[in-house]
Design a protein around this motif. Structure first.
Motif, PDB file in Angstrom:
ATOM      1  N   MET A 164       4.268  -5.600  -5.148  1.00  0.00           N
ATOM      2  CA  MET A 164       5.309  -4.597  -5.145  1.00  0.00           C
ATOM      3  C   MET A 164       5.378  -3.888  -3.796  1.00  0.00           C
ATOM      4  SD  MET A 164       5.832  -1.639  -7.923  1.00  0.00           S
ATOM      5  CE  MET A 164       7.180  -0.549  -7.863  1.00  0.00           C
ATOM      6  N   PHE A 165       4.231  -3.374  -3.305  1.00  0.00           N
ATOM      7  CA  PHE A 165       4.203  -2.713  -2.001  1.00  0.00           C
ATOM      8  C   PHE A 165       3.479  -3.606  -1.008  1.00  0.00           C
ATOM      9  CE2 PHE A 165       4.257   0.884  -5.059  1.00  0.00           C
ATOM     10  CZ  PHE A 165       5.521   1.353  -4.757  1.00  0.00           C
ATOM     11  N   ARG A 166       3.990  -3.642   0.226  1.00  0.00           N
ATOM     12  CA  ARG A 166       3.373  -4.477   1.257  1.00  0.00           C
ATOM     13  C   ARG A 166       2.695  -3.659   2.344  1.00  0.00           C
ATOM     14  NH1 ARG A 166       8.602  -6.984   0.709  1.00  0.00           N
ATOM     15  NH2 ARG A 166       9.085  -5.649   2.451  1.00  0.00           N
ATOM     16  N   ASN A 167       3.236  -2.478   2.641  1.00  0.00           N
ATOM     17  CA  ASN A 167       2.681  -1.639   3.701  1.00  0.00           C
ATOM     18  C   ASN A 167       2.784  -0.183   3.275  1.00  0.00           C
ATOM     19  OD1 ASN A 167       1.664  -0.650   6.087  1.00  0.00           O
ATOM     20  ND2 ASN A 167       3.386  -1.296   7.348  1.00  0.00           N
ATOM     21  N   ILE A 168       1.646   0.461   3.142  1.00  0.00           N
ATOM     22  CA  ILE A 168       1.582   1.839   2.649  1.00  0.00           C
ATOM     23  C   ILE A 168       1.231   2.767   3.802  1.00  0.00           C
ATOM     24  CG2 ILE A 168       0.398   3.412   1.083  1.00  0.00           C
ATOM     25  CD1 ILE A 168      -0.191   0.914  -0.695  1.00  0.00           C
ATOM     26  N   LEU A 169       2.088   3.759   4.038  1.00  0.00           N
ATOM     27  CA  LEU A 169       1.815   4.773   5.063  1.00  0.00           C
ATOM     28  C   LEU A 169       1.008   5.890   4.431  1.00  0.00           C
ATOM     29  CD1 LEU A 169       2.413   5.777   7.996  1.00  0.00           C
ATOM     30  CD2 LEU A 169       4.265   7.118   6.983  1.00  0.00           C
ATOM     31  N   ARG A 217      -8.554  12.606  -0.293  1.00  0.00           N
ATOM     32  CA  ARG A 217      -8.301  12.046  -1.628  1.00  0.00           C
ATOM     33  C   ARG A 217      -7.079  11.138  -1.626  1.00  0.00           C
ATOM     34  NH1 ARG A 217      -8.467  16.791  -5.836  1.00  0.00           N
ATOM     35  NH2 ARG A 217      -9.247  18.132  -4.208  1.00  0.00           N
ATOM     36  N   ALA A 218      -6.054  11.529  -0.887  1.00  0.00           N
ATOM     37  CA  ALA A 218      -4.846  10.704  -0.782  1.00  0.00           C
ATOM     38  C   ALA A 218      -5.170   9.383  -0.076  1.00  0.00           C
ATOM     39  CB  ALA A 218      -3.740  11.451  -0.054  1.00  0.00           C
ATOM     40  N   VAL A 219      -6.009   9.437   0.948  1.00  0.00           N
ATOM     41  CA  VAL A 219      -6.425   8.218   1.658  1.00  0.00           C
ATOM     42  C   VAL A 219      -7.148   7.288   0.690  1.00  0.00           C
ATOM     43  CG1 VAL A 219      -8.004   7.305   3.417  1.00  0.00           C
ATOM     44  CG2 VAL A 219      -6.523   9.246   3.958  1.00  0.00           C
ATOM     45  N   LYS A 220      -8.054   7.845  -0.090  1.00  0.00           N
ATOM     46  CA  LYS A 220      -8.805   7.043  -1.067  1.00  0.00           C
ATOM     47  C   LYS A 220      -7.853   6.396  -2.074  1.00  0.00           C
ATOM     48  CE  LYS A 220     -12.666   7.366  -4.280  1.00  0.00           C
ATOM     49  NZ  LYS A 220     -13.666   8.237  -4.891  1.00  0.00           N
ATOM     50  N   ARG A 221      -6.894   7.165  -2.569  1.00  0.00           N
ATOM     51  CA  ARG A 221      -5.927   6.640  -3.538  1.00  0.00           C
ATOM     52  C   ARG A 221      -5.057   5.556  -2.904  1.00  0.00           C
ATOM     53  NH1 ARG A 221      -4.653   4.007  -7.121  1.00  0.00           N
ATOM     54  NH2 ARG A 221      -2.852   4.400  -8.413  1.00  0.00           N
ATOM     55  N   ALA A 222      -4.660   5.750  -1.664  1.00  0.00           N
ATOM     56  CA  ALA A 222      -3.853   4.750  -0.968  1.00  0.00           C
ATOM     57  C   ALA A 222      -4.631   3.447  -0.815  1.00  0.00           C
ATOM     58  CB  ALA A 222      -3.430   5.277   0.406  1.00  0.00           C
ATOM     59  N   MET A 223      -5.929   3.552  -0.542  1.00  0.00           N
ATOM     60  CA  MET A 223      -6.763   2.344  -0.403  1.00  0.00           C
ATOM     61  C   MET A 223      -6.882   1.603  -1.737  1.00  0.00           C
ATOM     62  SD  MET A 223      -7.246   2.266   2.711  1.00  0.00           S
ATOM     63  CE  MET A 223      -6.995   3.464   4.002  1.00  0.00           C
ATOM     64  N   GLN A 224      -7.054   2.359  -2.809  1.00  0.00           N
ATOM     65  CA  GLN A 224      -7.124   1.737  -4.138  1.00  0.00           C
ATOM     66  C   GLN A 224      -5.827   0.999  -4.448  1.00  0.00           C
ATOM     67  OE1 GLN A 224      -7.840   5.206  -6.525  1.00  0.00           O
ATOM     68  NE2 GLN A 224     -10.066   5.014  -6.432  1.00  0.00           N
ATOM     69  N   LEU A 225      -4.732   1.655  -4.199  1.00  0.00           N
ATOM     70  CA  LEU A 225      -3.421   1.068  -4.470  1.00  0.00           C
ATOM     71  C   LEU A 225      -3.180  -0.163  -3.596  1.00  0.00           C
ATOM     72  CD1 LEU A 225      -0.822   1.333  -6.107  1.00  0.00           C
ATOM     73  CD2 LEU A 225       0.042   2.850  -4.325  1.00  0.00           C
ATOM     74  N   ALA A 226      -3.534  -0.066  -2.327  1.00  0.00           N
ATOM     75  CA  ALA A 226      -3.346  -1.192  -1.408  1.00  0.00           C
ATOM     76  C   ALA A 226      -4.186  -2.389  -1.855  1.00  0.00           C
ATOM     77  CB  ALA A 226      -3.725  -0.782   0.013  1.00  0.00           C
ATOM     78  N   ILE A 286       4.970   5.871   0.923  1.00  0.00           N
ATOM     79  CA  ILE A 286       4.199   6.906   1.615  1.00  0.00           C
ATOM     80  C   ILE A 286       3.297   7.552   0.571  1.00  0.00           C
ATOM     81  CG2 ILE A 286       4.273   9.085   2.891  1.00  0.00           C
ATOM     82  CD1 ILE A 286       7.152   8.300   3.771  1.00  0.00           C
ATOM     83  N   VAL A 287       1.996   7.580   0.845  1.00  0.00           N
ATOM     84  CA  VAL A 287       1.040   8.253  -0.037  1.00  0.00           C
ATOM     85  C   VAL A 287       0.488   9.429   0.748  1.00  0.00           C
ATOM     86  CG1 VAL A 287      -1.126   8.077  -1.308  1.00  0.00           C
ATOM     87  CG2 VAL A 287       0.437   6.126  -1.247  1.00  0.00           C
TER      88      VAL A 287
END
Length: 149
Positions: free
Chosen positions: A1-6, A17-26, A115-116
């Motif tokens: 679904m997502f290819r590149n997350i900012l 915490r947002a960085v951690k969540r972005a890594m999990q999602l990525a 964007i996360v």
């Protein structure tokens, strides 16, 4: 679904915490992450050419060196989190007077499709005085924004 997350970061606990969540999602999405840090621009004081230069005054060169150090520290944490999660990561640092505009521009330039970012949860007068970069990104971004609290 997502290819590149900012994932913009300011180094705060909420941002981490947002960085951690972005890594999990990525990792789940097999996406890559683009870490972003937005620094302030150097502004001379009114007394820069006067004998009464404020004690806190630093030259543009000193300011740039300081900005590079801060950016390296903040974005180093993003790279470290990406390596730990096994996620491909690129980092970018920019300077600008309006962080929300830099975030939106970075999402477009880096072809990010999400964007996360963190919300610091300011309320009342502090939100009015300090503003809400997250709110401005939500209002003006053309890609989805995930807000972490």
């Amino acid at each position: 679904m997502f290819r590149n997350i900012l994932v913009p970061t300011d180094g705060s606990a909420m941002s981490r915490r947002a960085v951690k969540r972005a890594m999990q999602l990525a990792k789940e999405q097999k996406a890559r992450v683009t870490g972003l840090w937005v620094g302030p621009v150097w502004q001379p004081t009114l007394y820069a050419y006067d004998q009464s230069v404020p004690a806190g005054f630093i030259s543009p060169r000193q300011f740039a060196a300081s900005i590079r150090k801060i950016a390296a520290r903040r974005l180093g944490a993003v790279r470290k989190a990406a390596a730990a999660a096994g996620v491909q990561c690129k980092t970018v640092s920019v300077q600008g007077p309006f962080p929300h505009l830099e975030i939106i521009t970075a999402a477009r330039r880096n072809r990010c499709d999400l964007i996360v970012m963190a919300s610091h949860g300011r309320r009342g007068i502090s939100r009015l005085l300090l503003g809400s970069e997250t709110g401005m990104v939500l209002a003006h971004a053309t890609v989805p924004v995930m807000v972490c609290r």
